[in-house]
Design a protein around this motif. Sequence first.
Motif: not given
Length: 98
Positions: A12-23
């Motif tokens: 979870i990043e700032g400014d309502s951003v979600y990052c997802l890594d697909l291994k």
Amino acid sequence: MKNTNGKLIGNIEGDSVYCLDLKGLVIGITIKMEDGNFNRIAPIVIRCPKDLGVLSSSEIEALKAFRNSDITNFLDNYVGEINVDFHLDKAEIATAKV
């Protein structure tokens, strides 16, 4: 991460951003919630790797509780639910022989 045997790594990043890594894939997914409400993130995060074929049927079943969310008002009365209404298409990756 626990329910997917480490196949997904989220942040979870700032400014309502979600990052997802697909291994196992050479892509990542970034989700931006315009209204800043993070309770809508989980169904989206589950749909993306499911559509891309990253998760097994048992992993998808383990995440079942997160797929849809009920919406309640300030009196805790049910007023609706959050459902994801999109699908991703897995792109074909062309490899060039040298």
